[in-house]
Structures are given as structure tokens and as C-alpha cells.
Design a protein around this motif. Structure first.
Motif, PDB file in Angstrom:
ATOM      1  N   THR A 120      13.450  12.902  25.125  1.00 16.24           N
ATOM      2  CA  THR A 120      13.971  12.600  23.793  1.00 16.24           C
ATOM      3  C   THR A 120      15.220  13.421  23.468  1.00 16.24           C
ATOM      4  O   THR A 120      16.216  12.892  22.976  1.00 16.24           O
ATOM      5  CB  THR A 120      12.885  12.849  22.719  1.00 16.24           C
ATOM      6  OG1 THR A 120      11.846  11.893  22.878  1.00 16.24           O
ATOM      7  CG2 THR A 120      13.461  12.733  21.318  1.00 16.24           C
ATOM      8  N   PHE A 121      15.173  14.719  23.735  1.00 16.85           N
ATOM      9  CA  PHE A 121      16.301  15.594  23.386  1.00 16.85           C
ATOM     10  C   PHE A 121      17.579  15.151  24.093  1.00 16.85           C
ATOM     11  O   PHE A 121      18.659  15.108  23.487  1.00 16.85           O
ATOM     12  CB  PHE A 121      15.969  17.046  23.737  1.00 16.85           C
ATOM     13  CG  PHE A 121      17.073  18.007  23.412  1.00 16.85           C
ATOM     14  CD1 PHE A 121      17.357  18.360  22.100  1.00 16.85           C
ATOM     15  CD2 PHE A 121      17.859  18.551  24.425  1.00 16.85           C
ATOM     16  CE1 PHE A 121      18.391  19.238  21.792  1.00 16.85           C
ATOM     17  CE2 PHE A 121      18.888  19.435  24.133  1.00 16.85           C
ATOM     18  CZ  PHE A 121      19.152  19.774  22.817  1.00 16.85           C
TER      19      PHE A 121
ATOM     20  N   LEU B 215      19.027  15.459  13.316  1.00 17.08           N
ATOM     21  CA  LEU B 215      17.894  14.993  14.108  1.00 17.08           C
ATOM     22  C   LEU B 215      17.146  16.192  14.669  1.00 17.08           C
ATOM     23  O   LEU B 215      17.765  17.095  15.250  1.00 17.08           O
ATOM     24  CB  LEU B 215      18.368  14.078  15.238  1.00 17.08           C
ATOM     25  CG  LEU B 215      19.096  12.820  14.737  1.00 17.08           C
ATOM     26  CD1 LEU B 215      20.542  12.855  15.198  1.00 17.08           C
ATOM     27  CD2 LEU B 215      18.415  11.561  15.191  1.00 17.08           C
ATOM     28  N   VAL B 216      15.840  16.210  14.469  1.00 21.68           N
ATOM     29  CA  VAL B 216      15.028  17.343  14.914  1.00 21.68           C
ATOM     30  C   VAL B 216      14.079  16.873  16.008  1.00 21.68           C
ATOM     31  O   VAL B 216      13.178  16.061  15.765  1.00 21.68           O
ATOM     32  CB  VAL B 216      14.215  17.942  13.751  1.00 21.68           C
ATOM     33  CG1 VAL B 216      13.411  19.153  14.238  1.00 21.68           C
ATOM     34  CG2 VAL B 216      15.128  18.336  12.598  1.00 21.68           C
TER      35      VAL B 216
ATOM     36  N   PHE C 289       9.571  12.927  17.958  1.00 22.01           N
ATOM     37  CA  PHE C 289       8.637  13.527  18.912  1.00 22.01           C
ATOM     38  C   PHE C 289       8.261  12.470  19.951  1.00 22.01           C
ATOM     39  O   PHE C 289       7.638  11.461  19.630  1.00 22.01           O
ATOM     40  CB  PHE C 289       7.387  14.048  18.196  1.00 22.01           C
ATOM     41  CG  PHE C 289       6.328  14.576  19.129  1.00 22.01           C
ATOM     42  CD1 PHE C 289       6.618  15.603  20.016  1.00 22.01           C
ATOM     43  CD2 PHE C 289       5.054  14.047  19.133  1.00 22.01           C
ATOM     44  CE1 PHE C 289       5.660  16.090  20.896  1.00 22.01           C
ATOM     45  CE2 PHE C 289       4.075  14.530  19.996  1.00 22.01           C
ATOM     46  CZ  PHE C 289       4.378  15.555  20.881  1.00 22.01           C
ATOM     47  N   ASN C 290       8.701  12.690  21.179  1.00 24.95           N
ATOM     48  CA  ASN C 290       8.451  11.743  22.278  1.00 24.95           C
ATOM     49  C   ASN C 290       8.860  10.318  21.906  1.00 24.95           C
ATOM     50  O   ASN C 290       8.092   9.368  22.039  1.00 24.95           O
ATOM     51  CB  ASN C 290       6.978  11.795  22.695  1.00 24.95           C
ATOM     52  CG  ASN C 290       6.625  13.084  23.418  1.00 24.95           C
ATOM     53  OD1 ASN C 290       7.511  13.850  23.822  1.00 24.95           O
ATOM     54  ND2 ASN C 290       5.343  13.348  23.573  1.00 24.95           N
ATOM     55  N   GLU C 291      10.096  10.188  21.468  1.00 27.29           N
ATOM     56  CA  GLU C 291      10.624   8.881  21.035  1.00 27.29           C
ATOM     57  C   GLU C 291      11.741   8.392  21.951  1.00 27.29           C
ATOM     58  O   GLU C 291      12.608   7.622  21.535  1.00 27.29           O
ATOM     59  CB  GLU C 291      11.145   8.982  19.594  1.00 27.29           C
ATOM     60  CG  GLU C 291      10.091   9.261  18.553  1.00 27.29           C
ATOM     61  CD  GLU C 291       9.172   8.066  18.322  1.00 27.29           C
ATOM     62  OE1 GLU C 291       9.484   6.966  18.832  1.00 27.29           O
ATOM     63  OE2 GLU C 291       8.154   8.230  17.640  1.00 27.29           O
TER      64      GLU C 291
ATOM     65  N   SER D  55       2.209   5.503  18.673  1.00 27.82           N
ATOM     66  CA  SER D  55       1.969   6.286  17.469  1.00 27.82           C
ATOM     67  C   SER D  55       1.408   7.654  17.841  1.00 27.82           C
ATOM     68  O   SER D  55       0.630   7.786  18.786  1.00 27.82           O
ATOM     69  CB  SER D  55       0.984   5.547  16.559  1.00 27.82           C
ATOM     70  OG  SER D  55       0.582   6.384  15.493  1.00 27.82           O
ATOM     71  N   LYS D  56       1.799   8.674  17.073  1.00 24.42           N
ATOM     72  CA  LYS D  56       1.311  10.048  17.326  1.00 24.42           C
ATOM     73  C   LYS D  56       0.110  10.390  16.443  1.00 24.42           C
ATOM     74  O   LYS D  56      -0.344  11.530  16.410  1.00 24.42           O
ATOM     75  CB  LYS D  56       2.442  11.059  17.064  1.00 24.42           C
ATOM     76  CG  LYS D  56       3.787  10.701  17.693  1.00 24.42           C
ATOM     77  CD  LYS D  56       3.721  10.402  19.167  1.00 24.42           C
ATOM     78  CE  LYS D  56       5.099  10.102  19.761  1.00 24.42           C
ATOM     79  NZ  LYS D  56       5.765   8.925  19.240  1.00 24.42           N
ATOM     80  N   LEU D  57      -0.386   9.388  15.702  1.00 26.66           N
ATOM     81  CA  LEU D  57      -1.472   9.620  14.746  1.00 26.66           C
ATOM     82  C   LEU D  57      -2.789   9.876  15.474  1.00 26.66           C
ATOM     83  O   LEU D  57      -3.169   9.113  16.369  1.00 26.66           O
ATOM     84  CB  LEU D  57      -1.606   8.382  13.845  1.00 26.66           C
ATOM     85  CG  LEU D  57      -2.275   8.556  12.489  1.00 26.66           C
ATOM     86  CD1 LEU D  57      -1.440   9.459  11.594  1.00 26.66           C
ATOM     87  CD2 LEU D  57      -2.439   7.188  11.825  1.00 26.66           C
ATOM     88  N   ARG D  58      -3.492  10.938  15.102  1.00 21.14           N
ATOM     89  CA  ARG D  58      -4.825  11.232  15.617  1.00 21.14           C
ATOM     90  C   ARG D  58      -5.812  10.929  14.488  1.00 21.14           C
ATOM     91  O   ARG D  58      -6.002  11.742  13.583  1.00 21.14           O
ATOM     92  CB  ARG D  58      -4.923  12.693  16.068  1.00 21.14           C
ATOM     93  CG  ARG D  58      -3.962  13.050  17.195  1.00 21.14           C
ATOM     94  CD  ARG D  58      -4.310  12.310  18.487  1.00 21.14           C
ATOM     95  NE  ARG D  58      -3.344  12.577  19.550  1.00 21.14           N
ATOM     96  CZ  ARG D  58      -2.343  11.791  19.862  1.00 21.14           C
ATOM     97  NH1 ARG D  58      -2.134  10.679  19.162  1.00 21.14           N
ATOM     98  NH2 ARG D  58      -1.526  12.077  20.855  1.00 21.14           N
ATOM     99  N   VAL D  59      -6.430   9.751  14.544  1.00 25.60           N
ATOM    100  CA  VAL D  59      -7.108   9.172  13.392  1.00 25.60           C
ATOM    101  C   VAL D  59      -8.196  10.061  12.820  1.00 25.60           C
ATOM    102  O   VAL D  59      -8.211  10.361  11.619  1.00 25.60           O
ATOM    103  CB  VAL D  59      -7.690   7.786  13.752  1.00 25.60           C
ATOM    104  CG1 VAL D  59      -8.429   7.195  12.552  1.00 25.60           C
ATOM    105  CG2 VAL D  59      -6.584   6.850  14.195  1.00 25.60           C
TER     106      VAL D  59
END
Length: 265
Positions: free
Chosen positions: A63-64, A54-55, A24-26, A224-228
Motif C-alpha cells: 500500500t505505501f 494519506l496515512v 490499511f492493506n488497500e 473489509s478489515k472489520l472483525r465482527v
């Protein structure tokens, strides 16, 4: 005919595998992912049949297109029109996979793909899941922000208190599964929390999980895609559900026991 221990080990080592990589957005890290992953695929294919899936989980960058550029000839590339979450991407990869052992790895290479070879070495006849464990006494953490370690270690400690199999790390995605586990265990949380849910539900169904002492490092590309705040809140809610569920189960067992004793009397 029953296989002898050595024959069982050889059979396990030759099982076909599917490797699922959610993205995701990599965009910035796709070239690096290929450089690190290709030697691993080459080595695994000496003894196994290997497929790579790969998804692209609804990325809003390119990314795609990078996936098609670097992996188009060697992998299945699946695209979600909208972002569905990490665990949902794994489920999509599972649908398109065909092999006996299913591996999930991080696209940002915070766990070096090379470690997958040793993870698979632990997938013996009596093991259902092997999970990376940087918080294991023999694991390592390299240049990871302190706040993220505090969050992840704290959550792992809470899960350790309420779940039947005591692991050091519950939150890693870098794992190998028997296909049956992912087909049997329900995943109701589509994001990061679903990773813990898989382990928890597998434990409660009696599947055997072992840890691989892994090295976790900070990401080199992207963010990072983490939403703390959201992650903490969702984990605490899930832990509360597990406690209630375990308490109810214990009461049910006690009631059945007393019924049995009363009947005997």
C-alpha cells in the motif's frame, strides 16, 4: 463588523480544507482511489485551499509504495510502522494537517469521494460536523451485505436511544469536521469504535451535527478489515458506559436542583 447571512455563507464555502484518508492493506484500490478523488480535488480547488493527507496505517502489503506511486507528487503520505487503528490514523492525519475544515474519507471508496462536495455544502456557520448517513430516509445502500447492514443499523439504533442528538447513522467515517472538534474531543478508542466516540463526545459537549443522505456501496477492491465479534462487543461496552454516564449526569442535575430549591426555602 458583523457579517450578513450571504457573506457568512460565502466565507464558509471558501474555507480551507484538509482531506485525511486512512489506508490499511488497500494496495488493490489505490489506483481507483486516485481516479475518483482527483476530479473532486480539482473542483474543490476552484474556491478553496485543499491539502490531501494519506496515512498508511501499518499495511503489510505494498500500500505505501502504491501511495507514493500515485499520490507522491500531490499529497502528504504518512506511514505508521505498525497498525494502530482507524481513529488513530485520523489523529495522525490531524497532526500533519493545517486547515480549518478537516474531512475524513474511506480509501475503498464505498462512499464515492464525489459526495464530499455536497457534504461540505452543509458545513454552514452553525454546524460543527457533517456525517454521511446512508440510513437516512433519503440515503441509499447499494450491494452491501445484509449482515453488515444489520450490524450497522442495529448499533445506530442503540446509539440513537442513548445519545442526545438523534441521527440515523453513527458509524460512517465519511465526514467533515471543524478543526476545533477534533482538537477538543478526546479519542480513546483507536479503531472503528473511535468514529462513534467522536460523535458521542461532540454531542455531549454541545457541538452541532447534521447528516448528509449518502449512498453507501460495497467495496470493489480488497477485503473489509472489520472483525465482527470484537466490534459488537466493544460497541456494547461503550454503550453501557454512555448509559451509566448519562444516568450519573441526570442524578447530579437533580441533586443540584434540589439543593437550589432547599436553599430558596
Amino acid at each position: 463588523m458583523h457579517l450578513q447571512p450571504l457573506e457568512l455563507e460565502i466565507t464558509e464555502n471558501r474555507q480551507s480544507i484538509s482531506i485525511i484518508v486512512p489506508c490499511f492493506n488497500e494496495s488493490e484500490g489505490i489506483e481507483s482511489l486516485k481516479k475518483k478523488l482527483m476530479p473532486v480535488l480539482t473542483k474543490l480547488r476552484l474556491t478553496r485551499s485543499v491539502e490531501l493527507i494519506l496515512v498508511d496505517d501499518g499495511s503489510t502489503d505494498d500500500t505505501f509504495f502504491k501511495l507514493e506511486q500515485y499520490f507522491g507528487q500531490i499529497a502528504q503520505i504518512i506511514r505508521h510502522p505498525k497498525n494502530k487503528g482507524l481513529s488513530a490514523a485520523i489523529q495522525t492525519g490531524l497532526v500533519y494537517s493545517i486547515n480549518d475544515i478537516v474531512c475524513t474519507i474511506d480509501s475503498d471508496c464505498t462512499y464515492d469521494p464525489q459526495q464530499l462536495i455536497e457534504v461540505l455544502d452543509l458545513m454552514r456557520a452553525n454546524v460543527d460536523i457533517v456525517t454521511a448517513s446512508p440510513y437516512h430516509p433519503k440515503g441509499r445502500v447499494k450491494n452491501v451485505p445484509g449482515w453488515r447492514l444489520f450490524l450497522s443499523k442495529g448499533l445506530s439504533l442503540l446509539y440513537r436511544l442513548v445519545l442526545p442528538q438523534k441521527l440515523y447513522t453513527y458509524t460512517a467515517m465519511f465526514r467533515a469536521y471543524r478543526r476545533e472538534v477534533l482538537e477538543t474531543v478526546p479519542i480513546t478508542y483507536p479503531g472503528f469504535l473511535g468514529l462513534v466516540e467522536i460523535l458521542a463526545e461532540a454531542m455531549l459537549r454541545g457541538y452541532k451535527i447534521v447528516e448528509y443522505p449518502a449512498e453507501l456501496s460495497s467495496r470493489m477492491f480488497g477485503q473489509s478489515k472489520l472483525r465482527v465479534a470484537r466490534v459488537i462487543w466493544n460497541h456494547l461496552k461503550y454503550i453501557s458506559k454512555l448509559i451509566v454516564r448519562q444516568t450519573f449526569q441526570q442524578k447530579k442535575i437533580k441533586m443540584q436542583y434540589y439543593k437550589y430549591i432547599k436553599k430558596d426555602l
